[in-house]
Write a protein that holds these residues in place. Structure first.
Motif, PDB file in Angstrom:
ATOM      1  N   GLY A  87      41.165  28.061  29.938  1.00  0.00           N
ATOM      2  CA  GLY A  87      39.819  28.601  30.025  1.00  0.00           C
ATOM      3  C   GLY A  87      39.265  29.195  28.747  1.00  0.00           C
ATOM      4  N   ASN A  88      38.132  29.878  28.898  1.00  0.00           N
ATOM      5  CA  ASN A  88      37.523  30.517  27.741  1.00  0.00           C
ATOM      6  C   ASN A  88      37.352  32.021  27.903  1.00  0.00           C
ATOM      7  OD1 ASN A  88      35.480  30.387  29.588  1.00  0.00           O
ATOM      8  ND2 ASN A  88      34.298  28.829  28.500  1.00  0.00           N
ATOM      9  N   SER A  89      37.951  32.583  28.954  1.00  0.00           N
ATOM     10  CA  SER A  89      38.076  34.043  28.957  1.00  0.00           C
ATOM     11  C   SER A  89      39.311  34.413  29.768  1.00  0.00           C
ATOM     12  CB  SER A  89      36.824  34.716  29.520  1.00  0.00           C
ATOM     13  OG  SER A  89      36.788  34.618  30.916  1.00  0.00           O
ATOM     14  N   GLN A  90      39.837  35.576  29.473  1.00  0.00           N
ATOM     15  CA  GLN A  90      41.091  35.991  30.097  1.00  0.00           C
ATOM     16  C   GLN A  90      41.011  37.416  30.610  1.00  0.00           C
ATOM     17  OE1 GLN A  90      44.293  35.532  27.337  1.00  0.00           O
ATOM     18  NE2 GLN A  90      43.835  33.387  26.907  1.00  0.00           N
ATOM     19  N   GLY A  91      41.655  37.624  31.727  1.00  0.00           N
ATOM     20  CA  GLY A  91      41.783  38.983  32.238  1.00  0.00           C
ATOM     21  C   GLY A  91      43.243  39.255  32.565  1.00  0.00           C
ATOM     22  N   PHE A  92      43.469  40.359  33.258  1.00  0.00           N
ATOM     23  CA  PHE A  92      44.816  40.702  33.713  1.00  0.00           C
ATOM     24  C   PHE A  92      44.772  40.925  35.216  1.00  0.00           C
ATOM     25  CE2 PHE A  92      44.833  42.505  29.347  1.00  0.00           C
ATOM     26  CZ  PHE A  92      45.869  41.760  28.822  1.00  0.00           C
ATOM     27  N   ALA A  93      45.897  40.773  35.834  1.00  0.00           N
ATOM     28  CA  ALA A  93      45.950  41.095  37.260  1.00  0.00           C
ATOM     29  C   ALA A  93      47.382  41.294  37.720  1.00  0.00           C
ATOM     30  CB  ALA A  93      45.311  39.989  38.091  1.00  0.00           C
ATOM     31  N   PHE A  94      47.491  41.932  38.837  1.00  0.00           N
ATOM     32  CA  PHE A  94      48.710  41.901  39.634  1.00  0.00           C
ATOM     33  C   PHE A  94      48.203  41.553  41.023  1.00  0.00           C
ATOM     34  CE2 PHE A  94      46.867  46.033  39.638  1.00  0.00           C
ATOM     35  CZ  PHE A  94      46.938  46.464  40.938  1.00  0.00           C
ATOM     36  N   HIS A  95      49.059  41.486  42.008  1.00  0.00           N
ATOM     37  CA  HIS A  95      48.603  41.082  43.325  1.00  0.00           C
ATOM     38  C   HIS A  95      48.758  42.238  44.284  1.00  0.00           C
ATOM     39  CE1 HIS A  95      49.399  37.478  41.014  1.00  0.00           C
ATOM     40  NE2 HIS A  95      48.321  37.025  41.624  1.00  0.00           N
ATOM     41  N   CYS A  96      47.620  42.823  44.592  1.00  0.00           N
ATOM     42  CA  CYS A  96      47.598  44.085  45.308  1.00  0.00           C
ATOM     43  C   CYS A  96      47.702  43.879  46.802  1.00  0.00           C
ATOM     44  CB  CYS A  96      46.320  44.810  44.960  1.00  0.00           C
ATOM     45  SG  CYS A  96      45.918  46.097  46.076  1.00  0.00           S
ATOM     46  N   SER A  97      48.626  43.092  47.235  1.00  0.00           N
ATOM     47  CA  SER A  97      48.880  43.018  48.662  1.00  0.00           C
ATOM     48  C   SER A  97      50.010  44.004  48.905  1.00  0.00           C
ATOM     49  CB  SER A  97      49.318  41.607  49.011  1.00  0.00           C
ATOM     50  OG  SER A  97      50.394  41.274  48.183  1.00  0.00           O
ATOM     51  N   ASN A  98      50.542  44.014  50.116  1.00  0.00           N
ATOM     52  CA  ASN A  98      51.631  44.950  50.355  1.00  0.00           C
ATOM     53  C   ASN A  98      52.922  44.358  49.813  1.00  0.00           C
ATOM     54  OD1 ASN A  98      53.171  47.030  51.152  1.00  0.00           O
ATOM     55  ND2 ASN A  98      53.204  46.484  53.312  1.00  0.00           N
ATOM     56  N   CYS A  99      52.899  44.031  48.539  1.00  0.00           N
ATOM     57  CA  CYS A  99      54.102  43.539  47.890  1.00  0.00           C
ATOM     58  C   CYS A  99      54.536  44.614  46.922  1.00  0.00           C
ATOM     59  CB  CYS A  99      53.816  42.257  47.132  1.00  0.00           C
ATOM     60  SG  CYS A  99      55.243  41.719  46.178  1.00  0.00           S
ATOM     61  N   GLN A 100      55.832  44.879  46.922  1.00  0.00           N
ATOM     62  CA  GLN A 100      56.317  45.918  46.027  1.00  0.00           C
ATOM     63  C   GLN A 100      56.648  45.338  44.660  1.00  0.00           C
ATOM     64  OE1 GLN A 100      55.403  48.172  47.702  1.00  0.00           O
ATOM     65  NE2 GLN A 100      56.750  48.875  49.313  1.00  0.00           N
ATOM     66  N   GLY A 101      56.464  44.027  44.515  1.00  0.00           N
ATOM     67  CA  GLY A 101      56.829  43.385  43.254  1.00  0.00           C
ATOM     68  C   GLY A 101      55.996  43.865  42.090  1.00  0.00           C
ATOM     69  N   ASN A 102      54.689  43.860  42.265  1.00  0.00           N
ATOM     70  CA  ASN A 102      53.784  44.412  41.260  1.00  0.00           C
ATOM     71  C   ASN A 102      54.036  43.803  39.883  1.00  0.00           C
ATOM     72  OD1 ASN A 102      51.801  46.021  40.186  1.00  0.00           O
ATOM     73  ND2 ASN A 102      53.109  47.830  40.002  1.00  0.00           N
ATOM     74  N   CYS A 103      53.571  42.605  39.690  1.00  0.00           N
ATOM     75  CA  CYS A 103      53.870  41.836  38.487  1.00  0.00           C
ATOM     76  C   CYS A 103      52.616  41.580  37.672  1.00  0.00           C
ATOM     77  CB  CYS A 103      54.476  40.484  38.878  1.00  0.00           C
ATOM     78  SG  CYS A 103      55.839  40.633  40.047  1.00  0.00           S
ATOM     79  N   ALA A 104      52.722  41.803  36.375  1.00  0.00           N
ATOM     80  CA  ALA A 104      51.562  41.602  35.498  1.00  0.00           C
ATOM     81  C   ALA A 104      51.326  40.112  35.265  1.00  0.00           C
ATOM     82  CB  ALA A 104      51.792  42.309  34.175  1.00  0.00           C
ATOM     83  N   PHE A 105      50.105  39.723  35.486  1.00  0.00           N
ATOM     84  CA  PHE A 105      49.702  38.336  35.245  1.00  0.00           C
ATOM     85  C   PHE A 105      48.533  38.315  34.261  1.00  0.00           C
ATOM     86  CE2 PHE A 105      51.418  35.093  38.244  1.00  0.00           C
ATOM     87  CZ  PHE A 105      52.348  35.890  38.894  1.00  0.00           C
ATOM     88  N   ARG A 106      48.419  37.186  33.564  1.00  0.00           N
ATOM     89  CA  ARG A 106      47.208  36.911  32.830  1.00  0.00           C
ATOM     90  C   ARG A 106      46.387  35.959  33.692  1.00  0.00           C
ATOM     91  NH1 ARG A 106      46.601  38.119  27.455  1.00  0.00           N
ATOM     92  NH2 ARG A 106      48.763  38.005  26.790  1.00  0.00           N
ATOM     93  N   VAL A 107      45.095  36.224  33.740  1.00  0.00           N
ATOM     94  CA  VAL A 107      44.214  35.391  34.555  1.00  0.00           C
ATOM     95  C   VAL A 107      43.258  34.647  33.623  1.00  0.00           C
ATOM     96  CG1 VAL A 107      42.442  35.400  36.342  1.00  0.00           C
ATOM     97  CG2 VAL A 107      44.354  36.994  36.474  1.00  0.00           C
ATOM     98  N   TYR A 108      43.166  33.356  33.812  1.00  0.00           N
ATOM     99  CA  TYR A 108      42.322  32.533  32.947  1.00  0.00           C
ATOM    100  C   TYR A 108      41.076  32.093  33.706  1.00  0.00           C
ATOM    101  CZ  TYR A 108      46.726  32.183  30.404  1.00  0.00           C
ATOM    102  OH  TYR A 108      47.884  32.467  29.733  1.00  0.00           O
ATOM    103  N   ALA A 109      39.948  32.118  33.009  1.00  0.00           N
ATOM    104  CA  ALA A 109      38.709  31.648  33.631  1.00  0.00           C
ATOM    105  C   ALA A 109      37.971  30.738  32.664  1.00  0.00           C
ATOM    106  CB  ALA A 109      37.825  32.822  34.024  1.00  0.00           C
ATOM    107  N   GLN A 110      37.387  29.717  33.222  1.00  0.00           N
ATOM    108  CA  GLN A 110      36.558  28.812  32.427  1.00  0.00           C
ATOM    109  C   GLN A 110      35.120  28.971  32.917  1.00  0.00           C
ATOM    110  OE1 GLN A 110      37.523  26.586  29.928  1.00  0.00           O
ATOM    111  NE2 GLN A 110      35.386  25.967  29.670  1.00  0.00           N
ATOM    112  N   ASP A 111      34.265  29.381  32.019  1.00  0.00           N
ATOM    113  CA  ASP A 111      32.846  29.567  32.359  1.00  0.00           C
ATOM    114  C   ASP A 111      32.678  30.414  33.623  1.00  0.00           C
ATOM    115  OD1 ASP A 111      32.386  27.906  30.192  1.00  0.00           O
ATOM    116  OD2 ASP A 111      32.313  26.099  31.435  1.00  0.00           O
ATOM    117  N   GLY A 112      33.470  31.482  33.709  1.00  0.00           N
ATOM    118  CA  GLY A 112      33.297  32.425  34.809  1.00  0.00           C
ATOM    119  C   GLY A 112      34.018  32.069  36.099  1.00  0.00           C
ATOM    120  N   VAL A 113      34.762  30.965  36.087  1.00  0.00           N
ATOM    121  CA  VAL A 113      35.511  30.575  37.288  1.00  0.00           C
ATOM    122  C   VAL A 113      36.998  30.622  36.970  1.00  0.00           C
ATOM    123  CG1 VAL A 113      35.948  28.723  38.939  1.00  0.00           C
ATOM    124  CG2 VAL A 113      33.627  29.107  38.070  1.00  0.00           C
ATOM    125  N   VAL A 114      37.757  31.322  37.810  1.00  0.00           N
ATOM    126  CA  VAL A 114      39.192  31.444  37.562  1.00  0.00           C
ATOM    127  C   VAL A 114      39.840  30.067  37.683  1.00  0.00           C
ATOM    128  CG1 VAL A 114      41.355  32.383  38.432  1.00  0.00           C
ATOM    129  CG2 VAL A 114      39.338  33.842  38.276  1.00  0.00           C
TER     130      VAL A 114
END
Lengths: 920, 320, 335
Positions: A56-83
């Motif tokens: 993509g052409n922009s990047q964010g960060f995320a983890f997955h805020c469900s009831n998971c205790q894993g809590n893992c850092a991800f990079r999120v990629y988006a192209q023209d505003g769409v992940v």
């Protein structure tokens, strides 16, 4: 592309005839031998371009805020505003060269969320119900209309029935500090009730609470790598701890022995050195057998237990109560306890108890006796016969020699003895249990017995699910006292669960001799005990709410005897609003459905899970296009607060007293007020916190364990590293895995228990009545009238119901709900793999596909949990035949450290129902 | 210097048919079911399973295709008709579509391109139709070199009805001076998983344009030698060690299969292949070695008497 | 012959069957463009039918004479499993657009009969001595690829610089000979593009210094990637120096370049439920997959593990532990 040989045609009639000019003929490709070289490689850009697209052409960060205790850092990629895709950040630092780094973390589900967030079950617009509840008929409405209607009803209800008639509940679908802040703050300001999610879902480690005073104890999971003997009991980390499981198998290569104890040969067992199959629900017997072996073979560490446990405490022989100062002196405290001091030959008060002035475990000159029978003079001058907790424990354990428990557990005594000896002899062993254990009625006893086993061998504590102590969040989430209710109890009451309980365990005429023999009380006595617990305020229940505002809370998926529960709850609810990012099995019954942002679309931060030391950030990729009209939880709560404030102002409402809570003002106790007319101003801290981004910034600035990180640095990094203060009972060292209770073990600070020590004697009235004052064992409660014991551990294909209906996850399974059974049980019923089955008992039934697994214990029926009811034929889900059930011991309270709250609440039990199956 | 090729190229294959091109007013019908096509007499052309180069057809089944040709004001059109019990119109995983191709030689020269999609230095062009809707112009100079060409206006339409495929292919041509033109055909049966070299193909045929000056006599279809002696010589001269042909129990796959050599190849090509095996190298794996960028057949040049050669030739020409 | 070979080692003792690799690959390449049904990376439970169904008996590879064998092309529904088309809108009506009456339950439109993980955790044997393990599979980027040999067009090639085997997406004409010939059934026909595709070892990522998605994103940290001839790389050390990583079905004759550290397994239990000390996965089961050296490799793994346990140094165990995630991959290394 040019032919390698690049031949030039001379041109000719035939070429013209076929219409191919010479320059085109030159395109004829002859690759020669592609094993040696290949001339036409320009096409490779085809895949290079695809890669570029996914990145993509922009990047964010995320983890997955469900009831998971894993809590893992991800990079999120988006192209023209769409992940387009996500990928683990994998940039956590190694804390020490001798310990593997935690990278990359992540799992199958997080790695697919870019697909799930755009799936067709995604909610885009506020919906208002136009048909019957659950009928699926909706009208798309504006946010303005939806929130306006909801605000009117909430104000009406609060004014008429008080704040307790409202429920504002952030469920287990959102568990991060950022996303929860909105609903928690709104509920707190309104005085609305909410339930304790960990209890409602059955994730309380009550056995640990008995022993240690707090349920969530143990280590960060990298500590596995340091251990030399690892017992995983009722725990399946290859499925449920995907990001951290590697530490186990790396520990194995480091030389650790790995033992797995579970009814089925589960995916973790496949890599163990030894798998010990156990009959489901009989764990308390195994725990007590281990205790018995340690005691009988004198494998225990005397100095350790004298100092760290209550085993030296004196117990009255007459009434079985601990000997207290109040027994010896009129008006004496009842939280000062005694040992028999061998040095002085008399009873002495133990330091470190709640009532003792010396807040230390140090024994000084005391030599507390472990064994013996003694006499002390009572307050009336009469002698009181006393003995030690150790004696009581030993007497109880003596009933549970491995030879005696084999008939329950199915485990050969040699295996038990070897396990006890090896664990006791190990240098640094660990015993980790999973959430499954406390989903059995006697999980509490099993865990307490395990704690005793660990204590006797001088080895640390049972590892449950360690959590960090973040601190500092209260002003954001709990600005005013709120109505925090027991989870398991609230669901029991709300769903009238005693009705299915009676049906399943009570027998035709309401008696339940089988149940009574195993539980120590009749079904009716259990129902009565539940009443008592409420009357005596051992637990907290705030009544059936009239308005339910649920955030990511899939109550109709997870609650037992589902249809019965759902009807009861819906009948009592006048307005039911569900905030969600997808149409789940609970949203579909709502009166209003409000569309929330999902994991990548709003700012968020999470840092309380103690598996690792990182607080992960969600930062949407810049320029991200919103999906439909979705809004963050904070934004939804803020807009609702705004509406409520407007309604209150319009109605001329001033402060509404809530006399259940008081505050001190100028030395006077005054009732807390619910100030609807300024609700929005309060909610936003006078306009300081308006957005989800503001929330994250506030948290980074105000949570002590996040210091000294700056917002800008976290935004660059994607995560922050917690500082030393994150540890609750030990410091979090920068270069060492975390292990709880160092303050107790090394600094000799008292434990958060009544005795100030690891507690193995509880003389609360329920414990005495059920003869459970010391760890003991009880038979599981599965009614014999149905032949298969039904249990439903965590799936690897969802975090509870999140991602459970995702097509990519479903393709890794059978696509439709399936139950697993042993081929022998199947053969006896003429069932073949792939058949459609009816699973039934006298409480309910459902339909699912049969999957035959030799890894399953005959006599059991296992199903990965959390299939959505709407995935089943007739929408009858897998919890239909699961009867309501409470553990009587978990109803106890009002005693020492057994006071309702975050550290002491019970579990909704899930694994004690019996079923039968037949081809549908 | 521009010459009319047909004079040089003939004789063609042993069983080459003469396909007359009918002149029509306007343009030939695009619809293969048009009576304008069906009323015209068709020429039957035998088809043989491709067995020279792997992957080769296992089934020994021969086939036949009926061919019609028309020339309009600007276009040349061919009408192909062949039986197929079941149409296969789509491609998928393990699924193949019926297809047909018309092959043209491209390079003027002394010899026709190798029937199997030409050979190095002797390219062919192909009009390719497939039942999934694909219509392409392709070019090749030997097996494995098939290369798609930019669209050049080739049109094709196929209709399956009552067990018969009928396909009309056409393209504008601007060379009115032609009289004769070599052409060959291939057909793929999709439900039999036929694709690539798994096909049935014809020998080179002749397309005779309206106004062609004379009917050229077809070449000898037999050698003066004895086929029976030739068959024995196949063993004696070592041919049987590498080539498969009817009556060779070893069924070797070291060199091209000769089961239909007489059906697919002209006598002069076969003779040349014996005399000078590396002149036209069949591009099968292991059939040749690369020497200085040149492909050298692993087959040694024929050593023997002229009579022996004629006997062998007679035998090969009998394989149809 | 390619000048260098990029290769992968998977330690099956660390594979937890989580399919993060599968998800990672899917979102990187196969969730679009007609590839939806494909799993360039899959993880199957062994023993089991595998994916595609019964691939080990599907033929292909080379015969004793070195001639490529045509195998079966798997059937989409029967052997791969059709991607699920879910009735989300009809069953859930999440946009409030539905009209009509009863909601159907949420399910794939076509009742599923097979998928890439259909027999997950089923394994073989009898309780309590059943056994299974996870076998992750990608294209083996063989030194002697059967797909390449079977392509009549020469449209499959091995990159000289890294040995990655690619199907030229411009020259492929979708004949699917490669699909049948690959004995691992790791080439797939793309019905939308009409040509065959397969795992590309994430070469565009490799070119940017990024490990393949399946390897970098592997939560179990089981995958090592480096050049076979890079003596400092983990693959060379595990394959050549320590010789604990073995090729899968070497007898297929393709010289695969993905290697596996065979799995140990928990002790069997005797009739009384006591551990017998015997590994529960029969050696024969592993030998069938990884060849005759399995027993000696397992012995070596146990011996080195014992050394490490005693506090002695073991380069092998340290390698398999992989203290630093980034050191599992050496992909930008010049020889």
């Amino acid at each position: 592309m040019v032919s390698r040989r690049d031949f030039i045609k001379s041109g000719g009639a035939c070429g013209l005839m076929a219409g191919l000019p010479d320059e085109l003929l030159a395109r004829i490709q002859d690759p020669g031998d592609p094993l040696s070289s290949y001339p036409y490689r320009e096409w490779e850009d085809f895949y290079r371009k695809e890669l570029a697209q996914t990145r993509g052409n922009s990047q964010g960060f995320a983890f997955h805020c469900s009831n998971c205790q894993g809590n893992c850092a991800f990079r999120v990629y988006a192209q023209d505003g769409v992940v387009t895709r996500e990928e683990q950040l994998a940039e956590y630092p190694q804390i020490h060269p001798d310990i593997p780094d935690p990278n990359p973390r992540g799992c199958n589900k997080g790695t697919i969320h870019s697909q799930a967030m755009a799936e067709k079950d995604r909610l885009h617009y506020p919906l208002k119900r136009v048909g019957r509840r659950g009928e699926g008929k909706w009208r798309r409405v504006s946010w303005d209309e939806a929130l306006g209607d909801i605000a009117e009803k909430m104000v009406d209800t609060l004014v008429k029935d008080g704040p307790g008639a409202l429920m504002v509940y952030a469920g287990t679908g959102i568990v991060s500090q950022g996303k929860r802040a909105g609903p928690l703050r709104l509920g707190s300001l309104l005085g609305a009730q909410r339930l304790y999610p960990s209890s409602a879902v059955g994730d309380m480690f009550t056995g640990a609470s008995l022993a240690y005073g707090i349920p969530n104890v143990g280590t960060s999971l990298d500590a596995w790598f340091e251990m030399d003997y690892i017992v995983l009991w009722s725990f399946n980390p290859n499925v449920t701890r995907i990001p951290d499981a590697h530490y186990l198998w790396e520990a194995k290569w480091r030389g650790a022995k790995i033992v797995v104890i579970s009814p089925d040969y589960n995916p973790t067992a496949i890599h163990a050195d030894l798998w010990i199959p156990i009959s489901p629900g009989t764990d308390s017997f195994l725990a007590l057998s281990l205790v018995q072996v340690v005691l009988a073979e004198k494998l225990y560490k005397e100095d350790f237990i004298r100092e760290q446990t209550d085993l030296t405490f004196l117990v009255r022989e007459d009434d079985g109560r601990l000997l207290r100062l109040s027994d010896l002196r009129a008006g004496g405290r009842d939280d000062v306890f005694y040992c028999w001091d061998e040095a002085g030959g008399k009873a002495q008060a133990m330091p470190g108890t709640r009532g003792h002035f010396r807040k230390t475990l140090r024994l000084g000159a005391l030599k507390p006796a472990l064994t013996g029978r003694y006499e002390v003079k009572g307050v009336d001058g009469k002698p009181i016969a006393v003995t030690t907790v150790f004696e009581k424990v030993r007497a109880e354990a003596a009933k549970f020699a491995p030879e005696a428990t084999q008939k329950h557990t199915g485990i050969h005594p040699d295996v038990v003895r070897r396990l006890a000896r090896e664990f006791a002899a190990a240098h640094d062993p660990g015993l980790t249990i999973g959430f499954s254990l406390h989903k059995y009625a006697w999980g509490i006893l099993a865990c307490w017995g395990q704690a005793l086993f660990c204590a006797l061998t001088g080895h640390d504590v049972v590892d449950t699910e360690h959590q960090w102590s973040l601190g500092g969040i209260g002003p954001l989430t709990n600005p005013k006292p709120g109505r925090f209710g027991s989870g398991f109890y609230g669901e029991w009451m709300g769903g009238r669960m005693w009705e299915t309980f009676r049906k399943h365990y009570g027998g035709k005429n309401g008696e339940g001799p089988e149940f009574a023999r195993r539980a120590g009380l009749t079904p009716e006595e259990l129902v009565k005990l539940a009443e008592t617990a409420r009357e005596k305020k051992w637990t907290a229940y705030h009544g059936q709410p009239k308005v339910r505002l649920l955030f990511a809370e899939n109550i109709f998926r997870r609650n037992k005897s589902s249809a019965h529960y759902r009807k009861t709850v819906l009948d009592a609810t006048e307005l039911y609003v569900n905030v969600n990012f997808r149409m789940d099995s609970s949203a579909e019954y709502a009166d209003y459905v409000l569309p929330a942002t999902s994991h990548y679309e709003a700012w968020d931060i999470r840092g309380e899970v103690g598996y690792h030391r990182y607080a992960n950030l969600t930062m949407p990729p810049p320029g991200l296009k919103p999906i439909g009209e979705t809004r963050s939880e904070w934004e939804i709560c803020r807009l609702l607060a705004e509406k409520i404030q407007a309604v209150a102002k319009r109605r001329g409402l001033g402060p509404i007293p809530d006399p259940e809570f008081t505050v001190e003002r100028q030395g006077r106790k005054e009732p807390v007020t619910r100030d609807l007319d300024i609700l929005h101003d309060e909610f936003t801290m006078l306009g300081r916190i308006n957005s989800d981004r503001d929330v994250v910034k506030w948290l980074i600035e105000n949570v002590p364990a996040f210091q000294p990180w700056k917002f800008e640095d976290v935004v660059r990094n994607g995560y922050l590293t917690l500082n030393g203060s994150a540890g609750l009972t030990s410091p979090l060292y920068a270069d060492k895995p975390y292990r709880s209770f160092e303050e107790q073990f090394h600094l000799k600070k008292p434990w958060p228990t009544l005795s100030g020590r690891q507690q193995f004697y509880i003389d609360q009235e329920v414990f005495l009545r059920l003869k459970c004052a010391v760890p003991t064992a009880r038979e599981p409660l599965h009614p014999a009238k149905f032949p298969l014991k039904f249990y439903s551990p965590h799936t690897r294909w969802g975090i509870h119901s999140t991602w459970r209906t995702n097509k990519h996850m479903l393709r890794q399974q059978r696509g439709v709900p399936h139950v697993n059974l042993n081929p022998k049980d199947a053969a006896a019923r003429g069932i073949r793999d792939g058949d459609t089955l009816r699973v039934f008992n006298n409480v309910g039934e459902f339909t699912a596909m049969a999957k035959l697994m030799p890894a399953l214990r005959p006599g059991t029926l296992m199903m990965d949990h959390a299939w959505e009811p709407h995935q089943f034929v007739k929408r009858l889900g897998m919890d239909e035949p699961v009867a309501g059930l409470l553990s009587p011991l978990e109803l106890a309270g009002g005693w020492g450290h057994l006071q309702f709250g975050a550290e002491w609440d019970g579990n909704q039990l899930a694994y004690e129902s019996s079923v039968d199956v037949a081809k549908a | 210097m521009r010459r009319l090729l047909f004079a040089l190229l003939l004789p063609l294959a042993a069983i080459a048919a003469d396909i007359p091109v009918q002149r029509v007013d306007g343009e030939p019908a695009a619809d293969p079911m048009s009576s304008a096509w069906l009323a015209q007499a068709a020429v039957a052309v035998p088809l043989y399973p491709q067995a020279s180069v792997p992957p080769a057809m296992k089934a020994a089944g021969k086939g036949s295709i009926k061919v019609r040709a028309q020339r309009g004001a600007t276009t040349l059109a061919l009408h192909l008709e062949w039986p197929d019990r079941k149409p296969a119109a789509s491609r998928g995983v393990g699924e193949f579509a019926d297809a047909a191709a018309v092959q043209w030689p491209l390079q003027p020269g002394a010899a026709l391109p190798y029937i199997g999609m030409g050979h190095r230095g002797a390219p062919v062009a192909l009009w390719f139709w497939r039942a999934d809707g694909t219509v392409e112009t392709l070019a090749a100079e030997g097996f494995g070199t098939l290369t798609a060409q930019p669209g050049d206006g080739v049109k094709a339409k196929g209709v399956w009805k009552n067990g018969v495929w009928r396909v009309a292919l056409s393209r504008a041509v601007n060379k009115p001076a032609m009289e004769r033109m070599p052409v060959a055909f291939a057909v793929w049966n999709g439900e039999g998983a036929e694709r690539a070299g798994l096909k049935r193909l014809s020998a080179w045929q002749t397309l005779r344009f309206p106004g062609a000056t004379a009917k050229v006599s077809l070449p000898d279809t037999a050698s003066s030698g004895s086929a029976a002696r030739g068959k024995r010589l196949m063993q004696a001269k070592g041919c049987a060690a590498c080539h498969n042909y009817p009556g060779n129990p070893a069924k070797p796959r070291i060199a091209p299969d000769l089961s239909h050599a007489g059906g697919l190849h002209a006598a002069d090509y076969l003779a040349e292949s014996m005399r000078e095996p590396s002149k036209i190298v069949v591009p099968g794996k292991g059939y040749f070695t690369e020497q200085g960028g040149r492909r050298v057949s692993i087959m040694p040049p024929f050593e023997g008497s002229e009579a022996e050669r004629d006997d062998l030739l007679a035998f090969l020409l009998s394989l149809r | 012959m390619s000048k260098r070979q990029l290769a992968m080692v998977m330690d099956l003792n660390k594979c937890i069957g989580c399919q993060t690799c599968t998800s990672a690959c899917k979102t990187q390449w196969t969730n679009r463009n007609g590839r939806d049904y494909m799993y360039w990376n899959n993880v199957e439970t062994h023993p089991g039918s595998g994916y595609p169904r019964n691939w080990r008996k599907s033929g292909g590879g080379f015969d004793a004479a070195g001639k490529v064998k045509q195998g079966h092309i798997p059937n989409l529904a029967r052997d791969y499993g059709v991607p699920f088309e879910m009735n989300y809108t009809a069953a859930l009506n999440p946009r409030g657009e539905r009209e009509g009456d009863a909601l159907p339950h949420l399910a794939p439109l076509t009742p599923p009969t097979f998928g890439p993980n259909w027999d997950e955790d089923q394994g073989a044997g009898e309780y309590p001595n059943s056994f299974h393990f996870y076998l992750p599979r990608i294209c083996n980027h063989c030194t002697n690829p059967a797909c390449l040999a079977a392509c009549p067009r020469g449209a499959i090639y091995k990159r000289e610089e890294d040995g990655i085997v690619l199907v030229d997406q411009e020259r492929c004409r979708g004949y699917q000979h490669c699909v049948g010939a690959c004995p691992y059934k790791k080439v797939y026909f793309n019905p939308r593009f009409g040509r065959s595709e397969k795992c590309i070892f994430c070469f565009p990522r490799i070119e940017q210094g990024l490990a393949p998605a399946c390897a970098r994103q592997c939560a179990g940290r089981i995958r090592f990637v480096s050049y076979l001839d890079d003596a400092d790389g983990p693959v060379h050390k595990l394959v050549t120096k320590w010789q604990v990583a073995l090729p899968l079905h070497a007898e297929f004759g393709t010289q695969p370049n993905v290697y596996y550290v065979p799995p140990l397994s928990p002790s069997k239990l005797d009739a009384q439920g006591r551990p017998s000390g015997e590994r529960r996965i029969p050696d024969a089961e592993l030998i069938e997959l990884f060849g005759p050296r399995v027993p000696e490799v397992l012995k070596l793994l146990e011996a080195e593990r014992e050394k490490k346990k005693r506090g002695e140094a073991s380069e092998l165990m340290d390698l398999l532990i992989a203290y630093r995630h980034e050191e599992m991959f050496r992909i930008g290394v010049k020889k």
